[in-house]
Design a protein around this motif. Structure first.
Motif, short mmCIF file in Angstrom:
data_model
loop_
_atom_site.label_atom_id
_atom_site.label_comp_id
_atom_site.label_asym_id
_atom_site.label_seq_id
_atom_site.Cartn_x
_atom_site.Cartn_y
_atom_site.Cartn_z
N THR A 1 0.85 -1.19 0.00
CA THR A 1 0.00 0.00 0.00
C THR A 1 0.89 1.24 0.00
N GLU A 2 0.67 2.13 -0.91
CA GLU A 2 1.45 3.37 -0.99
C GLU A 2 1.00 4.34 0.09
N THR B 1 -0.06 7.82 1.76
CA THR B 1 -0.85 8.95 1.29
C THR B 1 -0.01 10.23 1.39
N GLU C 1 -0.85 12.82 3.02
CA GLU C 1 -0.90 13.23 4.42
C GLU C 1 0.14 12.47 5.24
N GLN C 2 0.32 11.19 4.99
CA GLN C 2 1.34 10.42 5.70
C GLN C 2 2.74 10.93 5.37
#
Length: 91
Positions: A3-4, A6, A8-9
């Protein structure tokens, strides 16, 4: 499946990295100093090494659990064990 992160992350990661840069933990720790943080069971212990006291590169390495601790020890003691750095890093 991978999972890439985001946007925001990524933003939060850069905020934390900037804060760490301001604290300059490498002025207090050497890269051979390990900090262990246990959350719950002993098997959940995470080990951290602070990089940068030598001035070459700055960062924090994370070693998860006792397998990670074994990896750290293998990397730091590869010469004593007559192992190539490549083997120690990739095994």
């Amino acid at each position: 499946m991978r999972t890439e992160a985001t946007l925001e992350q990524w933003r939060r990661l850069y905020q934390v990295a900037t804060m760490l840069g301001e604290y300059k933990p490498w002025e207090k720790f050497w890269d051979m100093d390990l900090i262990g943080i246990q959350n719950g069971e002993e098997e959940d212990t995470v080990f951290f090494s602070i990089l940068g006291r030598g001035g070459d590169c700055y960062g924090i390495t994370v070693y998860e659990g006792y397998e990670g601790l074994h990896d750290f020890l293998m990397l730091t003691m590869h010469e004593d064990k007559n192992l190539s750095p490549e083997y120690a890093m990739y095994s």
